[in-house]
Scaffold this active site. Structure first.
Site, short mmCIF file in Angstrom:
data_model
loop_
_atom_site.label_atom_id
_atom_site.label_comp_id
_atom_site.label_asym_id
_atom_site.label_seq_id
_atom_site.Cartn_x
_atom_site.Cartn_y
_atom_site.Cartn_z
CB SER A 140 33.53 51.46 -42.36
OG SER A 140 32.66 50.86 -41.42
CE1 TYR A 194 29.61 53.84 -45.50
CE2 TYR A 194 29.95 51.92 -44.08
CZ TYR A 194 30.10 53.28 -44.33
OH TYR A 194 30.74 54.08 -43.40
#
Ligand code: NDP
Length: 244
Positions: free
Chosen positions: A139, A152
């Protein structure tokens, strides 16, 4: 012989767009999903209606035995595996600060995003055809370091590290291993729990001034999986409209 791609988490969002894109490019595709059988079947039906080949296969990627069964099913059904796209991933909609993150949230994020990727990479090491391609999912939030994304982001940093090292460990097999790191992309994972203002603020971080679409990300995956991506290996490709 037709080339075969396994796309994890392909019942919805970015994974479904990747499955459609690779199927249009001539791959037979395994549509992996965790729970949404009907949505996975709908993706497979749409591909079949376009003349492609698609097989929905349920497997929680966090479960090593289920991943082994998925690889066995793919080979039984299509005869080979050429491409693995490790797209399945989760993000907590509440995006808690690190100090407020519970054990269960931490454990599930690492189970799906890190162990899930590890499970499929380990299976692919012996199952992918010579000359195959692997695309993992990181990401762009790693580059931004936004509060609320600590755990995350940490899972995606682990994926990037496995990408770099696994590319080297596969020497001799002519298999490339890369990662795509999307920026904010219009899917349930991103939109869940965010106000329209928060969505707009994040969309405007990119100089291109909009959210990514699942098709934007599928195009980057198709490049890495296709002929033009053959000399790119061990890299992370940020696809985010220039946000970071
Ligand atoms: P979605 O939530 O829209 O879709 C997630 C997909 O993953 C679904 O098909 C879901 O299956 C599947 N999935 C979830 N958990 C598991 C599991 N344990 N085993 C197998 N499949 C599972 O997510 P996105 O499409 O937005 O995200 C795809 C990837 O892109 C993720 O790795 C995410 O971290 C990454 N990413 C996304 C960004 C974004 O802004 N959207 C930004 C940066 C990275 P089911 O339908 O059965 O639940």
């Amino acid at each position: 012989m037709q080339q075969v791609a396994i796309i994890t988490g392909a019942s919805r969002g970015i994974g479904a767009a990747i499955a459609r894109r690779l199927a249009r490019g001539g791959y037979a595709v395994v549509i992996n999903y965790a729970g949404n059988a009907a949505e996975a079947q709908a993706v497979a039906d749409a591909i079949a209606a376009d003349g492609g080949h698609a097989l929905p296969v349920q497997a929680d990627v966090a479960d090593a035995a289920a991943v082994e069964r998925m690889f066995a099913t793919a080979i039984e059904h299509f005869g080979r595996i050429d491409v693995l796209v490790n797209n399945a991933g989760i993000m907590p909609p509440a995006l808690p600060l690190l100090a407020e993150t519970g054990d269960a949230t931490f454990d599930r994020l690492f189970a799906v995003n890190v162990k899930g990727t590890f499970n499929t990479l380990r299976a692919a090491a012996t199952r992918l055809a010579h000359g195959g391609r692997i695309v993992n999912f990181s990401s762009s939030v790693i580059g931004l370091g936004l509060p609320g994304y600590a755990v995350y982001s940490a899972t995606k940093a682990a994926v990037e590290t496995m990408t770099h090292i696994f590319a080297k460990e596969l020497r001799g097999k002519a298999i490339t291993v890369n990662a795509v790191a999307p920026g904010p992309t219009a899917t349930e994972l991103f939109l869940n729990g965010k106000s329209p203002e928060a969505v707009e603020r994040l969309a405007n971080l990119a100089p291109l001034g909009r959210l990514g679409t699942p098709e934007d990300i599928a195009a980057a995956v198709a490049f890495l999986a296709g002929e033009g991506g053959g000399w790119v290996n061990g890299q992370v490709l940020r696809a985010n409209g220039g946000m970071v």
